[in-house]
Design a protein around this motif. Structure first.
Motif: not given
Length: 244
Positions: A190-215
């Motif tokens: 929604d910052i850009f791609e959803a309404h190209f070429p406008r750039v919108k002032k929006v709120h985004v959420v980023i969450e980093y999950g707990k480490p996953i060790y495959p072994k």
């Protein structure tokens, strides 16, 4: 539209004015590779932060404390070019991103990317793709984190949807023993791609999950590691939808 123009002008000026910086960085690297790597990281992060400031985006970040102080494999859902700016500007360690091969043809930008251990993946050539993964494995063994978007391309579907993961990317963690850090991002399109070429002032959420060790996972989960990581990120972006 004004934001888009300002960002485009800044990016062009940034790349042009960085030409002499490449020379300075090259000289620094001759004497102290580590100093050159860190200065390149901070210079690019500064540019990304300026662009994000121009967008007016506000960010809620969850779980950043989950990232261990060691080389890791970041994986995330991918809906926007701004996913790279949002995550790379927060990297504490040297981190190389895996980008599509076409990015290597962009003058100056590709030079910065190579300076920062980014890799260019040819999705149509299995042999070249394997070489890229092997290089990423070597980088992790040498203390450099890698970030890859296992969907393989930007997802243009519905906001909470995800494309299937390509398991090859997860070999980086399986072969090195490094942690996988899932990154779940909401509302970045929604910052850009959803309404190209406008750039919108929006709120985004980023969450980093707990480490996953495959072994440390059971045999069956390791066998379907791509699905496991995909579903974990999918569940997280659905959970965080209410925060937008």
């Amino acid at each position: 539209m004004i934001r888009f123009i300002c960002i485009a002008v800044f990016l062009i000026l940034y790349l042009i004015l960085s030409i002499p910086v490449f020379l300075v960085e090259w000289i620094i690297g001759k004497f102290n590779r580590r100093a050159k790597d860190i200065s390149s990281l901070r210079i690019v992060q500064w540019g990304f932060k300026v662009i994000l400031k121009m967008t007016g985006v506000t960010t809620t970040v969850i779980g950043e404390e989950n990232i261990p102080d060691e080389p890791v494999l970041f994986i995330g859902n991918h809906r926007s070019y701004f996913d790279i700016l949002l995550t790379y500007s927060r990297c504490r360690r040297l981190t190389g991103y895996v980008a599509k091969k076409e990015m290597e043809k962009i003058p100056l930008l590709s030079t910065w990317m190579k300076n920062l251990y980014c890799l260019f993946l040819d999705r149509d050539n299995m042999r070249e793709g394997l070489k890229t993964i092997l290089q990423a494995i070597d980088y992790v063994k040498n203390g450099i984190s890698i970030c890859i978007f296992p969907e393989g391309t930007r997802n243009n579907g519905e906001e909470l949807s995800m494309l299937p993961f390509r398991d090859g990317a997860l070999k980086i963690a399986e072969k090195t023993g490094c942690a996988i850090i899932p990154i779940s991002m909401n509302n970045t399109a929604d910052i850009f791609e959803a309404h190209f070429p406008r750039v919108k002032k929006v709120h985004v959420v980023i969450e980093y999950g707990k480490p996953i060790y495959p072994k440390e996972l059971d045999k069956e989960t390791r066998k379907h590691l791509g699905i496991y990581c995909h579903d974990l990120i999918q569940d997280t972006i659905k959970k965080n939808a209410s925060l937008i």
